[in-house]
Design an enzyme around this catalytic site. Structure first.
Site, short mmCIF file in Angstrom:
data_model
loop_
_atom_site.label_atom_id
_atom_site.label_comp_id
_atom_site.label_asym_id
_atom_site.label_seq_id
_atom_site.Cartn_x
_atom_site.Cartn_y
_atom_site.Cartn_z
N ASP A 1 9.14 2.96 1.24
CA ASP A 1 7.95 3.63 1.74
C ASP A 1 7.90 3.37 3.25
O ASP A 1 7.46 2.32 3.70
CB ASP A 1 6.70 3.08 1.05
CG ASP A 1 5.42 3.69 1.60
OD1 ASP A 1 5.49 4.41 2.61
OD2 ASP A 1 4.35 3.44 1.01
N LYS B 1 2.60 9.89 8.34
CA LYS B 1 1.97 9.34 9.54
C LYS B 1 2.62 9.86 10.84
O LYS B 1 2.37 10.99 11.21
CB LYS B 1 1.93 7.81 9.46
CG LYS B 1 0.92 7.32 8.39
CD LYS B 1 0.44 5.90 8.60
CE LYS B 1 -0.79 5.61 7.73
NZ LYS B 1 -0.53 4.74 6.59
N PHE C 1 0.85 -1.19 0.00
CA PHE C 1 0.00 0.00 0.00
C PHE C 1 0.88 1.24 0.00
O PHE C 1 1.78 1.37 0.83
CB PHE C 1 -0.92 0.03 1.23
CG PHE C 1 -1.88 1.18 1.20
CD1 PHE C 1 -3.01 1.14 0.38
CD2 PHE C 1 -1.64 2.33 1.94
CE1 PHE C 1 -3.89 2.22 0.33
CE2 PHE C 1 -2.52 3.41 1.89
CZ PHE C 1 -3.65 3.34 1.08
C1 LIG Z 1 -0.84 5.11 5.19
C2 LIG Z 1 0.17 4.74 4.16
C3 LIG Z 1 0.32 5.49 2.98
C4 LIG Z 1 -0.63 6.61 2.61
O1 LIG Z 1 -0.51 7.70 3.47
P1 LIG Z 1 -1.64 8.86 3.40
O2 LIG Z 1 -1.16 9.85 4.41
O3 LIG Z 1 -2.93 8.20 3.76
O4 LIG Z 1 -1.65 9.37 2.03
C5 LIG Z 1 1.33 5.15 2.11
N1 LIG Z 1 2.16 4.13 2.38
C6 LIG Z 1 2.06 3.40 3.49
C7 LIG Z 1 3.03 2.28 3.74
C8 LIG Z 1 1.05 3.66 4.42
O5 LIG Z 1 0.93 2.91 5.51
#
Ligand SMILES: *Cc1c(COP(=O)(O)O)cnc(C)c1O
Length: 404
Positions: free
Chosen positions: A225, A254, A140
């Site tokens: 990421d 986050k 994700f």
């Molecule tokens: C939550 C998340 C995202 C997306 O972040 P947003 O602030 O919702 O755009 C991208 N990559 C990872 C691994 C995530 O956990």
């Protein structure tokens, strides 16, 4: 205050686009790892705003940074720079492999910047043929059309017309599958150094080192990421430090803002120079209010006391979950790192993570899912021991209610 109308959960369905299906409780106040809803019911927060509230709710250092900056200067746009942004970037550079920082407002935007930078870097240095981006099934990376297409869940990217191209997916932890699709056309490999949404899946050490080697062999950029794993979540400032593998580009968000929206893309000077003036940007990115809060988060989180505490809390959580499991036999695996933990449901409860989440809410504790079979825990990095104990007691009650 007097003109604020009373609202409730039913009103949500009246006025909101139906893309979310939030809990029936509406929290109105939080302190540390406890929350209270409209009726004054208390909840223990093991969800942490999906790995965001890394210092719990209304941490004094963050409230102080927010109010201090709020009385000074909120927003300028990138026509001007600002002191909090420069200070925060300096701290991120000093604490990581990176030489340069780009600020955004979310994880998706940090990843979007990473992908665009990787494509531009490859175009400048090697030519238009080097455009392939590889990521992993179940990964994700956010919800912009580029990031959601790079993400490994087609259900999230289908149904919106033609997708961005030259994107391939292979199975996580399958090095030979990756080797088979990589070539000199590969521009970047994007990977979570521990899959969060995909089910709390750790990389094998051999695999993640192999990904780095393959990127080096094919002149491809390795993009981590760390939106969910970063900022102390796994017990180091970033997860890459513990893996012994350094990425070329890293996305953070986050926990970075502790609850205030901010994202950051970190990279080296040699790569950063390809994002020349005018190639990319954001009105709010690096906003002084967001950066002032993130700087305060950094100052608290990037300390041995907090990072070592994450490791201790990991052991506590895993022990409590193992105890619950020895009573009720509901999990077939308890895994994850730091304050990013998953409990996979045993076969008898396949597909019922949502039921556990709802039962937990009824018992007074917030937890998350990571897919239909995994209960996920992403609490505050500084959650007090007694809140862990109390929250686990409530969670045990929820489990008992389902086991019946
Ligand atoms: C939550 C998340 C995202 C997306 O972040 P947003 O602030 O919702 O755009 C991208 N990559 C990872 C691994 C995530 O956990």
């Amino acid at each position: 205050m007097s003109n604020q109308a009373a609202v409730n959960r039913a009103d949500f369905d009246q006025v909101m686009v139906p893309n979310y299906s939030p809990s029936k409780v509406i929290p109105v106040r939080g302190v540390g790892s406890r929350l209270w809803d409209q009726e004054g019911r208390e909840f223990i927060d093991f969800a942490g705003g999906i790995a965001v509230n890394c210092l719990g709710h209304c941490h004094p250092a963050l409230v102080n940074a927010l109010t201090e900056q709020g009385n000074k200067l909120w927003h300028l746009s990138n026509v001007y720079t600002n002191e909090p942004a420069i200070r925060l970037a300096q701290k991120l550079v000093d604490a990581t492999f990176a030489d340069k920082v780009y600020f955004a407002n979310s994880g998706a935007e940090a990843n979007e910047a990473a992908l665009k930078l990787a494509r531009r870097w490859a175009l400048d240095k090697f030519g238009a043929h080097k455009d392939q981006i590889i990521s992993f099934t179940k990964s994700f990376h956010g919800r912009t059309f580029f990031t959601v297409t790079v993400g490994g869940q087609p259900a999230y990217s289908d149904g919106f017309g033609p997708k961005p191209g030259a994107i391939e997916h292979v199975a996580y932890n399958d090095l030979s599958a990756l080797a088979a699709v990589m070539s000199d056309k590969t521009c970047a490999v994007m990977i979570e150094p521990l899959q969060g949404e995909g089910g709390v899946i750790s990389p094998d050490v051999e695999f993640i080192k192999g990904v780095r080697d393959l990127c080096d062999q094919h002149n491809a950029l390795l993009v981590f990421d760390e939106v969910q794993t970063g900022f102390g979540r796994t017990g180091s400032l970033y997860a890459y430090e513990q893996l012994g593998v350094t990425p070329d580009i890293l996305a953070s968000a986050k926990s970075l803002g502790g609850g205030f929206p901010i994202g950051a893309m970190l990279t080296t000077a040699a790569i950063a120079e390809h994002l020349k003036v005018g190639t990319h940007g954001s009105t709010y990115g690096g906003n002084p209010l967001a950066c002032a809060v993130a700087e305060a988060v950094f100052d608290v989180v990037n300390t041995p006391a907090v990072l070592d505490g994450v490791k201790q809390r990991e052991q506590l959580f895993k022990q409590h979950l193992a105890d619950i499991n020895s009573n009720y036999s509901v999990f077939k695996d308890i895994r994850g790192q730091g304050m990013l933990l998953g409990a996979e449901l045993s076969d008898a409860y396949t597909g019922r993570a949502r039921d556990f989440l709802n039962a937990a809410t009824d018992a007074g504790v917030f937890v998350l899912m990571a897919g239909p079979n995994v209960i996920r825990f992403t609490p505050s990095l500084v959650i007090p021991e007694q809140d862990i104990a109390e929250g686990m007691q409530r969670f045990a009650k929820a489990v008992a209610s389902l086991v019946g």
